[in-house]
Design a protein around this motif. Structure first.
Motif, PDB file in Angstrom:
ATOM      1  N   SER A  92      36.913  51.887  25.969  1.00 57.33           N
ATOM      2  CA  SER A  92      36.442  51.528  27.308  1.00 57.33           C
ATOM      3  C   SER A  92      35.223  52.324  27.748  1.00 57.33           C
ATOM      4  N   SER A 123      32.576  44.279  28.748  1.00 54.83           N
ATOM      5  CA  SER A 123      32.960  43.722  30.045  1.00 54.83           C
ATOM      6  C   SER A 123      33.577  42.342  29.891  1.00 54.83           C
ATOM      7  N   LYS A 124      32.945  41.496  29.104  1.00 57.55           N
ATOM      8  CA  LYS A 124      33.467  40.140  28.868  1.00 57.55           C
ATOM      9  C   LYS A 124      34.815  40.195  28.158  1.00 57.55           C
ATOM     10  N   PHE A 160      37.039  42.707  27.975  1.00 60.83           N
ATOM     11  CA  PHE A 160      38.088  43.272  28.829  1.00 60.83           C
ATOM     12  C   PHE A 160      38.528  42.273  29.886  1.00 60.83           C
ATOM     13  N   SER A 161      37.581  41.511  30.400  1.00 63.62           N
ATOM     14  CA  SER A 161      37.900  40.503  31.403  1.00 63.62           C
ATOM     15  C   SER A 161      38.696  39.346  30.789  1.00 63.62           C
ATOM     16  N   VAL A 194      42.726  44.764  32.604  1.00 62.20           N
ATOM     17  CA  VAL A 194      42.951  45.499  33.849  1.00 62.20           C
ATOM     18  C   VAL A 194      44.369  45.275  34.391  1.00 62.20           C
ATOM     19  N   LEU A 209      36.547  51.190  33.176  1.00 62.03           N
ATOM     20  CA  LEU A 209      36.430  49.745  33.350  1.00 62.03           C
ATOM     21  C   LEU A 209      35.960  49.362  34.748  1.00 62.03           C
ATOM     22  N   ASN A 254      32.167  48.491  34.947  1.00 57.32           N
ATOM     23  CA  ASN A 254      31.455  47.408  34.285  1.00 57.32           C
ATOM     24  C   ASN A 254      32.245  46.130  34.049  1.00 57.32           C
ATOM     25  N   THR A 255      33.521  46.111  34.268  1.00 56.67           N
ATOM     26  CA  THR A 255      34.310  44.944  33.904  1.00 56.67           C
ATOM     27  C   THR A 255      34.263  43.891  34.998  1.00 56.67           C
ATOM     28  N   GLU A 256      33.915  42.687  34.594  1.00 54.04           N
ATOM     29  CA  GLU A 256      33.864  41.567  35.529  1.00 54.04           C
ATOM     30  C   GLU A 256      35.229  41.353  36.166  1.00 54.04           C
ATOM     31  N   PHE A 282      36.953  43.301  37.995  1.00 57.14           N
ATOM     32  CA  PHE A 282      37.844  44.464  37.994  1.00 57.14           C
ATOM     33  C   PHE A 282      38.572  44.613  39.330  1.00 57.14           C
TER      34      PHE A 282
END
Length: 192
Positions: free
Chosen positions: A122, A132-133, A135-136, A141, A169, A172-174, A176
């Motif tokens: 991460s 980011s993509k 993880f999303s 999350v 995260l 940067n994670t979309e 989140f």
């Protein structure tokens, strides 16, 4: 001389891991050797990175190996994440679903290995559009918040690693924050 020796040792470990005839014990030995190489020799990162089968084999072992092999594969993958290029390869290799499965296991050792690797992977920073993509898409999350909700009373190393991964995260994670609100992450933060 050491570079050639490292390259040869890494290639040998990966070949041992590739062989379907290798026993669980042989795979564990090869994973420990590979981990030792990565942790003690700077040139091992390049050797692993240049081997086209290294990450796919490690992710495959993480996905379908016996418990001890899964933990060691997760640890090796986490160690590789110290180099940005390898961290991206690990992410693109499909490590997230098997890491989340390992995190949900009943074994504290398995949970710790998974949490350490999730934390390591991460670390992409604000410009990590690939991570980011991923993880999303993989709903990381909500899973991390749910795991924290379950284990919050223990104040374990896993909780600290998951909190660190969530912090990483959050940058940067979309989606989140919307995912955090939906799964009760704010309440968990207040309790922590």
């Amino acid at each position: 001389m050491e570079d050639e020796e490292t390259l040869s040792s890494v290639a040998h470990c990966i070949e041992q891991l590739r062989q379907s005839s290798s026993s669980t014990q042989e795979k564990e030995i090869s994973l420990r050797q590979l981990l030792d190489l990565v942790q003690t020799r700077d040139t091992a990162f390049g050797a692993v990175g240049s081997h086209s089968q290294a990450v796919p084999i490690l992710v495959s072992l993480l996905r379908s190996g016996p418990s001890g092999v899964k933990m060691l594969a997760a640890t090796v993958l986490g160690s590789l994440c110290k180099e940005e290029e390898l961290r991206v390869k690990v992410l693109l290799g499909g490590c997230i679903p098997p890491l989340l499965a390992l995190l949900r296991s009943k074994s504290a050792e398995s949970q710790t290995a998974a949490a350490k690797t999730i934390y390591a992977v991460s670390h992409g920073g604000i410009r990590d559009h690939v991570g980011s993509k991923i993880f999303s898409t993989e709903n990381v999350v909500p899973v991390l918040w749910e795991q924290l909700k379950i284990s919050m009373k223990n104040e374990s190393l896993v909780d600290g690693l998951l909190t660190g991964a969530l912090k990483n995260l959050s940058k940067n994670t979309e989606g989140f924050w919307s995912a955090t609100v939906q799964c009760g992450g704010v309440d968990i933060l207040v309790k922590l």
